[in-house]
Scaffold this motif. Sequence first.
Motif, PDB file in Angstrom:
ATOM      1  N   UNK A  59       0.836  -1.200   0.000  1.00  0.00           N
ATOM      2  CA  UNK A  59       0.000   0.000   0.000  1.00  0.00           C
ATOM      3  C   UNK A  59       0.870   1.249   0.000  1.00  0.00           C
ATOM      4  N   UNK A  60       2.017   1.178   0.675  1.00  0.00           N
ATOM      5  CA  UNK A  60       2.846   2.366   0.885  1.00  0.00           C
ATOM      6  C   UNK A  60       4.008   2.483  -0.106  1.00  0.00           C
ATOM      7  N   UNK A  61       4.365   1.429  -0.808  1.00  0.00           N
ATOM      8  CA  UNK A  61       5.541   1.463  -1.669  1.00  0.00           C
ATOM      9  C   UNK A  61       5.614   0.236  -2.551  1.00  0.00           C
ATOM     10  N   UNK A  62       6.840  -0.195  -2.860  1.00  0.00           N
ATOM     11  CA  UNK A  62       7.029  -1.422  -3.633  1.00  0.00           C
ATOM     12  C   UNK A  62       8.244  -2.154  -3.092  1.00  0.00           C
ATOM     13  N   UNK A  63       8.441  -3.382  -3.542  1.00  0.00           N
ATOM     14  CA  UNK A  63       9.526  -4.193  -3.046  1.00  0.00           C
ATOM     15  C   UNK A  63      10.889  -3.710  -3.498  1.00  0.00           C
ATOM     16  N   UNK A  64      11.919  -4.174  -2.827  1.00  0.00           N
ATOM     17  CA  UNK A  64      13.288  -3.820  -3.181  1.00  0.00           C
ATOM     18  C   UNK A  64      13.688  -4.466  -4.503  1.00  0.00           C
ATOM     19  N   UNK A  65      14.699  -3.885  -5.134  1.00  0.00           N
ATOM     20  CA  UNK A  65      15.232  -4.388  -6.392  1.00  0.00           C
ATOM     21  C   UNK A  65      16.748  -4.506  -6.250  1.00  0.00           C
ATOM     22  N   UNK A 104      -8.316  -2.697 -12.095  1.00  0.00           N
ATOM     23  CA  UNK A 104      -9.356  -1.691 -11.876  1.00  0.00           C
ATOM     24  C   UNK A 104      -9.104  -0.917 -10.576  1.00  0.00           C
ATOM     25  N   UNK A 105      -9.491   0.348 -10.524  1.00  0.00           N
ATOM     26  CA  UNK A 105      -9.342   1.121  -9.288  1.00  0.00           C
ATOM     27  C   UNK A 105     -10.074   0.503  -8.100  1.00  0.00           C
ATOM     28  N   UNK A 106     -11.141  -0.245  -8.381  1.00  0.00           N
ATOM     29  CA  UNK A 106     -11.934  -0.839  -7.304  1.00  0.00           C
ATOM     30  C   UNK A 106     -11.341  -2.138  -6.765  1.00  0.00           C
ATOM     31  N   UNK A 107     -10.245  -2.608  -7.356  1.00  0.00           N
ATOM     32  CA  UNK A 107      -9.610  -3.843  -6.898  1.00  0.00           C
ATOM     33  C   UNK A 107      -8.984  -3.638  -5.518  1.00  0.00           C
ATOM     34  N   UNK A 108      -9.143  -4.620  -4.658  1.00  0.00           N
ATOM     35  CA  UNK A 108      -8.522  -4.574  -3.334  1.00  0.00           C
ATOM     36  C   UNK A 108      -7.136  -5.208  -3.398  1.00  0.00           C
ATOM     37  N   UNK A 109      -6.172  -4.559  -2.746  1.00  0.00           N
ATOM     38  CA  UNK A 109      -4.776  -4.984  -2.781  1.00  0.00           C
ATOM     39  C   UNK A 109      -4.399  -5.615  -1.441  1.00  0.00           C
ATOM     40  N   UNK A 110      -3.880  -6.848  -1.523  1.00  0.00           N
ATOM     41  CA  UNK A 110      -3.464  -7.585  -0.333  1.00  0.00           C
ATOM     42  C   UNK A 110      -1.974  -7.933  -0.457  1.00  0.00           C
ATOM     43  N   UNK A 111      -1.107  -7.124   0.145  1.00  0.00           N
ATOM     44  CA  UNK A 111       0.351  -7.328   0.027  1.00  0.00           C
ATOM     45  C   UNK A 111       0.876  -8.309   1.065  1.00  0.00           C
ATOM     46  N   UNK A 112       2.157  -8.681   0.862  1.00  0.00           N
ATOM     47  CA  UNK A 112       2.806  -9.589   1.803  1.00  0.00           C
ATOM     48  C   UNK A 112       3.196  -8.930   3.106  1.00  0.00           C
ATOM     49  N   UNK A 113       3.278  -7.601   3.116  1.00  0.00           N
ATOM     50  CA  UNK A 113       3.653  -6.852   4.318  1.00  0.00           C
ATOM     51  C   UNK A 113       2.861  -5.555   4.360  1.00  0.00           C
ATOM     52  N   UNK A 114       2.759  -4.996   5.546  1.00  0.00           N
ATOM     53  CA  UNK A 114       2.136  -3.686   5.703  1.00  0.00           C
ATOM     54  C   UNK A 114       3.101  -2.783   6.446  1.00  0.00           C
ATOM     55  N   UNK A 115       3.149  -1.517   6.027  1.00  0.00           N
ATOM     56  CA  UNK A 115       4.007  -0.523   6.674  1.00  0.00           C
ATOM     57  C   UNK A 115       3.183   0.669   7.133  1.00  0.00           C
ATOM     58  N   UNK A 116       1.958   0.376   7.544  1.00  0.00           N
ATOM     59  CA  UNK A 116       1.091   1.421   8.074  1.00  0.00           C
ATOM     60  C   UNK A 116      -0.379   1.179   7.796  1.00  0.00           C
ATOM     61  N   UNK A 117      -0.695   0.779   6.567  1.00  0.00           N
ATOM     62  CA  UNK A 117      -2.093   0.580   6.183  1.00  0.00           C
ATOM     63  C   UNK A 117      -2.450  -0.896   6.223  1.00  0.00           C
ATOM     64  N   UNK A 118      -3.677  -1.185   6.618  1.00  0.00           N
ATOM     65  CA  UNK A 118      -4.108  -2.577   6.712  1.00  0.00           C
ATOM     66  C   UNK A 118      -4.307  -3.146   5.310  1.00  0.00           C
ATOM     67  N   UNK A 119      -4.180  -4.468   5.154  1.00  0.00           N
ATOM     68  CA  UNK A 119      -4.416  -5.074   3.850  1.00  0.00           C
ATOM     69  C   UNK A 119      -5.845  -4.831   3.368  1.00  0.00           C
ATOM     70  N   UNK A 120      -6.016  -4.826   2.045  1.00  0.00           N
ATOM     71  CA  UNK A 120      -7.334  -4.661   1.453  1.00  0.00           C
ATOM     72  C   UNK A 120      -7.639  -3.245   1.023  1.00  0.00           C
ATOM     73  N   UNK A 121      -6.611  -2.406   0.884  1.00  0.00           N
ATOM     74  CA  UNK A 121      -6.818  -1.051   0.387  1.00  0.00           C
ATOM     75  C   UNK A 121      -7.233  -1.112  -1.088  1.00  0.00           C
ATOM     76  N   UNK A 122      -8.044  -0.168  -1.502  1.00  0.00           N
ATOM     77  CA  UNK A 122      -8.423  -0.118  -2.910  1.00  0.00           C
ATOM     78  C   UNK A 122      -7.245   0.375  -3.750  1.00  0.00           C
TER      79      UNK A 122
END
Length: 235
Positions: free
Chosen positions: A153-159, A180-198
């Motif tokens: 939600x807050x960034x992207x993975x390292x490269x 789609x903008x309405x898709x919910x995003x569930x990342x492997x980690x969170x750095x502030x925001x809970x999983x499931x952000x649009x």
Amino acid sequence: MRSFVGMNSVFGSEPEVVVLEMFYQFMKNYNYLLIDRDTRLAVIVDPAWEMDKVDLAVEQAGAKLAGVLITHTHADHINLAKVVADRYKCPIWMSQAEAGFSGFEHPRLETFEETPWLVGGLSIRPLFTPGHTPGCVCYMVGNNLFTGDVLFAEGCGTCPDTAAAYEMFESLEFLKKYIKPSTKIFPGHSYGKIPGQYFSDLLYNNIYLQFKDKNTFASFRLRKGQNRAKLFDFK
């Protein structure tokens, strides 16, 4: 340009998503148990560290675990993959590119490219998104995207290098075009925001989705001063 098979077709049934917080020393991961509401067949994304939580979640959901989805093969995302596959006698699904890159092997390993498949009523749609590793994938299940370490939600993975950062830029551009903008995003980690952000929220707030060219993106992603304490200070 990468293809996305069936993007305009029906998503398949919406899964019941169980979010599992997994802890190991100073780290916290998110695993996701995705359950077909009709058949109770389920898959789990990137299982790691706390097997008792996996067992309890499957039991409480009244689910039958039918597969393990791996976004990439870093240890904190595959720690329990073999254990889960052996215990539940189910396949481990991983991209062909990631399996070849990592050398991961198991009798229940099944590799794929980009063709969707069904688990009960769930349509599992892998999206090839290299950059963090050469074979990273995200999974679209219903109107939910499970992104591992490709997109937070807050960034992207390292490269690891410039070439990988270029790949990450193209992967994020791919997601911007097809998700789609309405898709919910569930990342492997969170750095502030809970999983499931649009995804619409990420498009507005995530700095790594704002860059217009790969060179500027790579320069910022690989910028100096990102020591361990500041590695995920995405600003």
